[in-house]
Design an enzyme around this catalytic site. Structure first.
Site, PDB file in Angstrom:
ATOM      1  N   CYS A  92       0.977  -1.181   0.253  1.00 47.62           N
ATOM      2  CA  CYS A  92       0.315   0.014  -0.032  1.00 47.62           C
ATOM      3  C   CYS A  92       0.728   1.126  -0.288  1.00 47.62           C
ATOM      4  O   CYS A  92       0.578   1.984  -0.459  1.00 47.62           O
ATOM      5  CB  CYS A  92      -0.416   0.005   1.075  1.00 47.62           C
ATOM      6  SG  CYS A  92      -2.265  -1.499   1.436  1.00 47.62           S
ATOM      7  N   HIS A 373      -9.143   2.761  -2.608  1.00 49.04           N
ATOM      8  CA  HIS A 373      -7.848   2.382  -2.340  1.00 49.04           C
ATOM      9  C   HIS A 373      -7.423   1.672  -3.188  1.00 49.04           C
ATOM     10  O   HIS A 373      -7.074   0.485  -2.926  1.00 49.04           O
ATOM     11  CB  HIS A 373      -7.902   2.005  -1.181  1.00 49.04           C
ATOM     12  CG  HIS A 373      -6.383   1.414  -0.505  1.00 49.04           C
ATOM     13  ND1 HIS A 373      -4.883   2.208  -0.876  1.00 49.04           N
ATOM     14  CD2 HIS A 373      -5.769   0.956   0.693  1.00 49.04           C
ATOM     15  CE1 HIS A 373      -4.434   1.521   0.298  1.00 49.04           C
ATOM     16  NE2 HIS A 373      -4.365   0.779   0.353  1.00 49.04           N
ATOM     17  N   CYS A 403      -0.052   2.302   6.238  1.00 52.93           N
ATOM     18  CA  CYS A 403      -0.120   1.503   6.905  1.00 52.93           C
ATOM     19  C   CYS A 403       0.184   0.523   5.173  1.00 52.93           C
ATOM     20  O   CYS A 403      -0.201   1.028   4.442  1.00 52.93           O
ATOM     21  CB  CYS A 403      -0.855   0.906   7.127  1.00 52.93           C
ATOM     22  SG  CYS A 403      -3.231   0.841   6.937  1.00 52.93           S
TER      23      CYS A 403
END
Length: 418
Positions: A92, A373, A403
């Site tokens: 991510c 996302h 994160c």
């Protein structure tokens, strides 16, 4: 040490990450990436022969997303062949890291003009993963099929990790649903007021037809009553074996934290949306910007990368934020805008509580719960969003962090320039 400046930031709208449903799902990942690279070139009248590198982030390097998209997308976008390209993976956190790497190269004096960014076609990744499973193939999950690593640092399902952290911190489902509801409300207000318009580009096909010109994922009609009716999304994984004949996802966490009583609470309304999207940032040295008439919008103040417990996986933004603040010589009160990825509501809720932050400064225009996302592309979306908000409100400093799988978090602080 030289300074690194942000000249421009662009991003696509995000589309629903499901094949045949999302507007971007039929695109090739390199085409989607090329869209934002071309926008930077056109908006800034770039001589792309001067671009030292395109540093690109992609989380799932499989199928059409494998290989060096940074290079291929630059060529596809019409960049000069002398512009390099490289692709990296910090899950991510990939495109915050691509930005940090780009800035570091400029600060070191090695480069003068760099594009950083990333993308993810979640529609394609999920389809490809399903075909792999149907063929009896598996990537081995978070532990990558490495039993020795899982014995040392067991890694579970991310949603189960989110539920475990909520249980450990004593954060209730109702509190997280309030957070998710607020994300939707803030995003709806931002979209209605055109707060994203400066950096959001229109995606078109080769004939000039519009493919996507708006965010597909937000649900402004969301209510707290509706959120309360949603079924926990990760309950099915809790007692499922992580690998054939292996420990369950619950057992992997309890192997390290035996006292956590995990209760499934995270659901689609308080977890990040599955979407397709891409984003990119143009960075330059002071000398190059001045010589070529480029006006910097922001200065890179400090950068940090940090690791934390890989078993809980999602807690690294707190130490990353502390680390980058220390590097910058700033305090939390100096930060006007915080952009913290809403991978799960508990991630941001914990950071707000641990750092005692003013909630109004954190994700003021909503986040990934409302907007989605696109894994490898989210970091540079957040940086661009923070910069737009600093310019809108006259704020000075923005801190961006998120994160990443494996228990990591990159972070960056930017300073708006007049």
């Amino acid at each position: 040490m030289a300074e690194a400046y942000i000249i421009d930031a662009v991003r696509t709208p995000r589309s629903i990450g499901k094949m045949g449903k999302g507007a971007l799902s039929a695109m090739h990942p390199e085409h989607l990436s090329a869209t934002v690279l071309a926008a930077l070139k056109e908006r800034n009248n770039l001589n792309t022969a001067d671009v030292d590198d395109v540093i690109w982030g992609v989380s799932a390097g499989i199928g059409l997303q494998a290989g060096d998209i940074g290079r291929n997308a630059a060529l596809d976008a019409g960049y000069d062949v002398r512009a390099g390209g490289v692709t990296l993976n910090r899950f991510c956190g990939s495109s915050i890291t691509s930005t940090n790497f780009a800035a570091a190269m400029i600060m070191a004096g090695a480069h003068d003009l760099v594009v950083a960014g990333g993308m993810e076609m979640m529609s394609y990744v999920n389809m490809y993963g399903m075909k792999m499973r149907e063929a009896g193939l598996s990537g081995g999950g978070m532990g990558a099929g490495n039993p020795r690593l899982q014995a040392k640092h067991p890694q579970s399902n991310q949603g189960v990790c989110a539920d475990a952290i909520a249980a450990m911190e004593g954060i209730t489902r109702e509190e997280l649903e309030q957070f998710g509801y607020e994300s939707q409300q803030r995003a709806a207000k931002a979209l209605a007021e055109g707060r994203f318009d400066k950096s959001t580009i229109v995606v078109k096909d080769d004939e000039g037809n519009v493919i996507l010109d708006h965010e597909e994922y937000p649900r402004p009609e969301t209510t707290l009553e509706g959120l309360a009716q949603l079924k926990p999304a990760f309950e099915m994984f809790l007692d499922m074996p992580s690998v054939k004949d292996g420990k369950t996802f619950r057992q992997l966490i309890n192997q390290v934290y035996p006292d956590i009583d995990i209760k499934p609470i995270h659901h689609v309304g308080i977890s990040s949306g599955v979407v397709d999207g891409a984003s990119a940032i143009l960075l330059a040295s002071k000398e190059y910007a001045e010589a070529n008439g480029l006006k910097p919008r922001a200065r890179i103040v400090a950068m940090a990368e940090t690791g934390d417990c890989p078993t809980l996986m999602l807690n690294a933004p707190v130490p990353a934020a502390k680390k980058v603040l220390a590097k910058a010589g700033l305090t939390k009160d100096d930060i006007d805008v915080w952009e913290v990825n809403e991978a799960f509501a508990v991630v941001v809720e914990k950071l707000i509580r641990d750092l005692d932050l003013d909630r109004a400064k954190v994700n003021p225009n909503g986040g990934s719960i409302a907007l989605g996302h696109p894994i490898g592309g989210t970091g540079t979306i957040l940086i661009g969003t923070a910069l737009d908000e600093l310019e809108r409100t006259g704020g000075r400093y923005g801190l961006i962090t998120m994160c990443a799988a494996g228990g990591m978090a990159p972070a960056i602080i930017i300073e708006r320039l007049d």
